[in-house]
Scaffold this active site. Structure first.
Site, PDB file in Angstrom:
ATOM      1  N   ALA A  41     -14.835  21.002  16.727  1.00 51.28           N
ATOM      2  CA  ALA A  41     -13.854  19.945  16.437  1.00 51.28           C
ATOM      3  C   ALA A  41     -14.392  18.970  15.386  1.00 51.28           C
ATOM      4  O   ALA A  41     -13.632  18.430  14.581  1.00 51.28           O
ATOM      5  CB  ALA A  41     -13.495  19.193  17.713  1.00 51.28           C
ATOM      6  N   ASP A  49     -12.290  16.189  23.955  1.00 49.91           N
ATOM      7  CA  ASP A  49     -11.137  16.956  24.455  1.00 49.91           C
ATOM      8  C   ASP A  49     -11.302  18.447  24.155  1.00 49.91           C
ATOM      9  O   ASP A  49     -10.998  19.298  24.997  1.00 49.91           O
ATOM     10  CB  ASP A  49      -9.830  16.451  23.815  1.00 49.91           C
ATOM     11  CG  ASP A  49      -9.523  15.013  24.217  1.00 49.91           C
ATOM     12  OD1 ASP A  49      -9.976  14.591  25.284  1.00 49.91           O
ATOM     13  OD2 ASP A  49      -8.829  14.321  23.440  1.00 49.91           O
ATOM     14  N   GLY A  88      -3.494  12.104  23.133  1.00 50.61           N
ATOM     15  CA  GLY A  88      -3.797  11.615  24.492  1.00 50.61           C
ATOM     16  C   GLY A  88      -4.618  12.707  25.155  1.00 50.61           C
ATOM     17  O   GLY A  88      -4.376  13.900  24.888  1.00 50.61           O
ATOM     18  N   ASN A 108     -13.713  19.433  11.516  1.00 53.35           N
ATOM     19  CA  ASN A 108     -12.397  19.172  10.926  1.00 53.35           C
ATOM     20  C   ASN A 108     -12.184  17.682  10.695  1.00 53.35           C
ATOM     21  O   ASN A 108     -12.731  16.852  11.400  1.00 53.35           O
ATOM     22  CB  ASN A 108     -11.292  19.699  11.858  1.00 53.35           C
ATOM     23  CG  ASN A 108     -11.444  21.177  12.108  1.00 53.35           C
ATOM     24  OD1 ASN A 108     -11.845  21.919  11.214  1.00 53.35           O
ATOM     25  ND2 ASN A 108     -11.145  21.611  13.318  1.00 53.35           N
ATOM     26  N   SER A 126      -7.178   7.300  29.801  1.00 52.72           N
ATOM     27  CA  SER A 126      -7.159   6.017  30.490  1.00 52.72           C
ATOM     28  C   SER A 126      -5.899   5.875  31.342  1.00 52.72           C
ATOM     29  O   SER A 126      -4.970   6.662  31.240  1.00 52.72           O
ATOM     30  CB  SER A 126      -7.200   4.900  29.448  1.00 52.72           C
ATOM     31  OG  SER A 126      -6.145   5.092  28.531  1.00 52.72           O
ATOM     32  N   LEU A 173       0.854  -1.196   0.000  1.00 55.94           N
ATOM     33  CA  LEU A 173       0.000   0.000   0.000  1.00 55.94           C
ATOM     34  C   LEU A 173       0.885   1.239   0.000  1.00 55.94           C
ATOM     35  O   LEU A 173       1.634   1.462   0.947  1.00 55.94           O
ATOM     36  CB  LEU A 173      -0.925  -0.002   1.226  1.00 55.94           C
ATOM     37  CG  LEU A 173      -1.789  -1.255   1.414  1.00 55.94           C
ATOM     38  CD1 LEU A 173      -2.608  -1.160   2.692  1.00 55.94           C
ATOM     39  CD2 LEU A 173      -2.698  -1.473   0.213  1.00 55.94           C
ATOM     40  N   ILE A 220      -3.064  15.996  26.812  1.00 59.21           N
ATOM     41  CA  ILE A 220      -2.234  16.687  25.808  1.00 59.21           C
ATOM     42  C   ILE A 220      -3.135  17.381  24.794  1.00 59.21           C
ATOM     43  O   ILE A 220      -2.920  18.550  24.434  1.00 59.21           O
ATOM     44  CB  ILE A 220      -1.246  15.699  25.147  1.00 59.21           C
ATOM     45  CG1 ILE A 220      -0.138  15.370  26.153  1.00 59.21           C
ATOM     46  CG2 ILE A 220      -0.672  16.256  23.836  1.00 59.21           C
ATOM     47  CD1 ILE A 220       0.906  14.396  25.678  1.00 59.21           C
ATOM     48  N   GLY A 224     -25.659  17.567  21.931  1.00 62.26           N
ATOM     49  CA  GLY A 224     -25.158  18.621  22.820  1.00 62.26           C
ATOM     50  C   GLY A 224     -24.778  18.085  24.177  1.00 62.26           C
ATOM     51  O   GLY A 224     -24.104  17.054  24.272  1.00 62.26           O
ATOM     52  N   GLY A 228     -23.080  13.775  22.485  1.00 56.79           N
ATOM     53  CA  GLY A 228     -22.717  13.738  21.066  1.00 56.79           C
ATOM     54  C   GLY A 228     -23.421  14.834  20.287  1.00 56.79           C
ATOM     55  O   GLY A 228     -23.444  15.998  20.707  1.00 56.79           O
TER      56      GLY A 228
HETATM   57  N1  ATP Z   1     -22.086  14.660  15.532  1.00 54.62           N
HETATM   58  C1  ATP Z   1     -21.918  15.784  16.214  1.00 54.62           C
HETATM   59  N2  ATP Z   1     -22.451  16.966  15.779  1.00 54.62           N
HETATM   60  C2  ATP Z   1     -22.306  18.102  16.471  1.00 54.62           C
HETATM   61  N3  ATP Z   1     -21.622  18.194  17.618  1.00 54.62           N
HETATM   62  C3  ATP Z   1     -21.056  17.067  18.105  1.00 54.62           C
HETATM   63  C4  ATP Z   1     -21.167  15.805  17.448  1.00 54.62           C
HETATM   64  N4  ATP Z   1     -20.486  14.872  18.162  1.00 54.62           N
HETATM   65  C5  ATP Z   1     -19.976  15.534  19.223  1.00 54.62           C
HETATM   66  N5  ATP Z   1     -20.302  16.840  19.209  1.00 54.62           N
HETATM   67  C6  ATP Z   1     -19.934  17.898  20.169  1.00 54.62           C
HETATM   68  O1  ATP Z   1     -18.872  17.466  20.993  1.00 54.62           O
HETATM   69  C7  ATP Z   1     -19.315  17.348  22.357  1.00 54.62           C
HETATM   70  C8  ATP Z   1     -18.684  16.114  22.979  1.00 54.62           C
HETATM   71  O2  ATP Z   1     -19.072  14.980  22.227  1.00 54.62           O
HETATM   72  P1  ATP Z   1     -19.329  13.527  22.829  1.00 54.62           P
HETATM   73  O3  ATP Z   1     -20.534  13.538  23.691  1.00 54.62           O
HETATM   74  O4  ATP Z   1     -19.326  12.610  21.667  1.00 54.62           O
HETATM   75  O5  ATP Z   1     -18.073  13.356  23.771  1.00 54.62           O
HETATM   76  P2  ATP Z   1     -17.140  12.087  24.023  1.00 54.62           P
HETATM   77  O6  ATP Z   1     -17.931  10.825  23.799  1.00 54.62           O
HETATM   78  O7  ATP Z   1     -16.507  12.278  25.325  1.00 54.62           O
HETATM   79  O8  ATP Z   1     -16.091  12.286  22.857  1.00 54.62           O
HETATM   80  P3  ATP Z   1     -14.640  11.609  22.710  1.00 54.62           P
HETATM   81  O9  ATP Z   1     -14.911  10.372  21.906  1.00 54.62           O
HETATM   82  O10 ATP Z   1     -13.887  12.652  21.967  1.00 54.62           O
HETATM   83  O11 ATP Z   1     -14.132  11.326  24.076  1.00 54.62           O
HETATM   84  C9  ATP Z   1     -20.836  17.335  22.292  1.00 54.62           C
HETATM   85  O12 ATP Z   1     -21.404  17.825  23.473  1.00 54.62           O
HETATM   86  C10 ATP Z   1     -21.105  18.220  21.083  1.00 54.62           C
HETATM   87  O13 ATP Z   1     -21.010  19.596  21.426  1.00 54.62           O
END
Ligand code: ATP
Ligand code: MG
Length: 317
Positions: A285, A255, A39, A288, A139, A28, A42, A228, A225
């Site tokens: 985040a 993070d 992490g 991106n 972790s 590949l 960080i 919110g 997620g």
């Molecule tokens: N699909 C999405 N659309 C819009 N905002 C999102 C989405 N996923 C996550 N977010 C934003 O990021 C915040 C944190 O997401 P999440 O609840 O998924 O945290 P987490 O499970 O701790 O994430 P990680 O996997 O990074 O540890 C959410 O409260 C929301 O503001």
């Protein structure tokens, strides 16, 4: 300026590349790899820097991967305190398949820490003179007792610092017994903590209030997620929805969210503003690709949007 520290026991050097197609047996041909330090803690230090805040990232550094990580953090002008570790820091591998835009994430197990290294981390924390906020995220590697974050909490609390915790399982539970200022579980982590499936908002709120009652935690921010998050204290609950955006990758959302909240708390902003800015940073985040954290301009514009379009005060208690 407020003194902020982050602690990452299990840091990683993330190596990302792209390839036309992932296929077995073939050679590949990948693009030039991009390296990033990662992490929990960080990432929070790096996201906070992008927002305009300063912190010291504390982490065990071992081998050439550790040297590389330090160099990359130096380039981003992140202050660091490293504990030398005998085992090399891990390197994770991320491949984006261009033909499908699928992301393959190969996570390596973190190296074990020796007892002397664990002791050296605690000795450093014991020496710190002024702590405003101390963030523990991620972790716990092999060799570190599950109640390690509890020991950290004890030290930080004795120094009148505010502990912010983002971890899961037994490590989370132990630290919560000792005393935490703000904890940010996602809904799955909260469910695990209370031993229940939290499939409705009333169940989610009741679980958060139960954790506040049963443990020693002042503020719980439960992230949901794309929905919110809500923030709970013993007296109030605020709900804020995440704005809908063109989602590219949710890696690093948690993070960035913690970094956004930290940025507000360090400026003595209210809990409602803290929650809104945290959601703005988490959602920013997701705009991106790959492991990239939030961009300040996206966070600001989402924050203003949330502020204009949301109820003036999300409390309903
Ligand atoms: N699909 C999405 N659309 C819009 N905002 C999102 C989405 N996923 C996550 N977010 C934003 O990021 C915040 C944190 O997401 P999440 O609840 O998924 O945290 P987490 O499970 O701790 O994430 P990680 O996997 O990074 O540890 C959410 O409260 C929301 O503001
Ligand atoms: Mg998380």
């Amino acid at each position: 300026m407020k003194k902020i520290y982050t602690l990452t026991l299990n840091p990683a050097l993330d190596k990302s590349t792209t390839v036309e197609r992932v296929e077995a047996e073939h050679k590949l041909r990948c693009e030039n790899p991009k390296f990033e330090p990662g992490g929990g803690g960080i990432n929070i230090s790096r996201a906070l820097k992008k927002l305009g805040g300063e912190s010291v990232a504390i982490y065990p550094k071992g081998g050439p991967t550790g040297e590389h990580m330090q160099l990359l953090l130096d380039k981003e002008a992140i202050s660091q305190y490293t504990i030398s570790s005998q085992n090399w820091n891990r390197e994770n591998f991320i491949v984006v398949e261009q033909s499908t835009n699928k992301q393959f994430r190969f996570g390596m197990p973190g190296p074990a820490l020796l007892q002397t290294e664990v002791d050296a981390i605690l000795a450093y924390l014991n020496k710190l003179e002024d702590i405003d906020f101390f963030v523990v995220s991620g972790s716990i590697p092999e060799g570190v007792p599950t109640d390690f974050y509890k020991s950290v909490a004890k030290i930080v609390n004795a120094k009148k610092g505010k502990l912010i915790l983002d971890t899961s399982g037994k490590a989370l539970q132990e630290a919560l017994k000792e005393g935490v200022y703000l904890c940010k579980p996602n809904i799955g982590e909260l469910g695990q903590l209370v031993g229940e499936e939290l499939d409705t908002i009333p169940k989610q709120e009741a679980a958060a209030l139960k954790v506040i009652k049963d443990y020693n935690v002042e503020i719980l921010v439960v992230s949901l997620g794309a929905f919110g998050a809500f923030l709970a204290t013993k007296d109030q609950i605020y709900h804020v929805s995440a704005p809908s955006v063109n989602k590219k990758s949710t890696v690093g959302a948690g993070d960035s969210m913690v970094a956004g909240m930290l940025f507000q708390l360090a400026q003595n902003k209210s809990l409602f503003e803290t929650l809104k800015y945290g959601i703005a940073a988490g959602t920013a985040a997701t705009m991106n690709t790959g492991t990239e954290l939030c961009k300040k301009e996206d966070v600001e514009s989402l924050y203003h949007w949330i502020t204009e379009h949301h109820m003036k005060n999300g409390t309903h208690y």
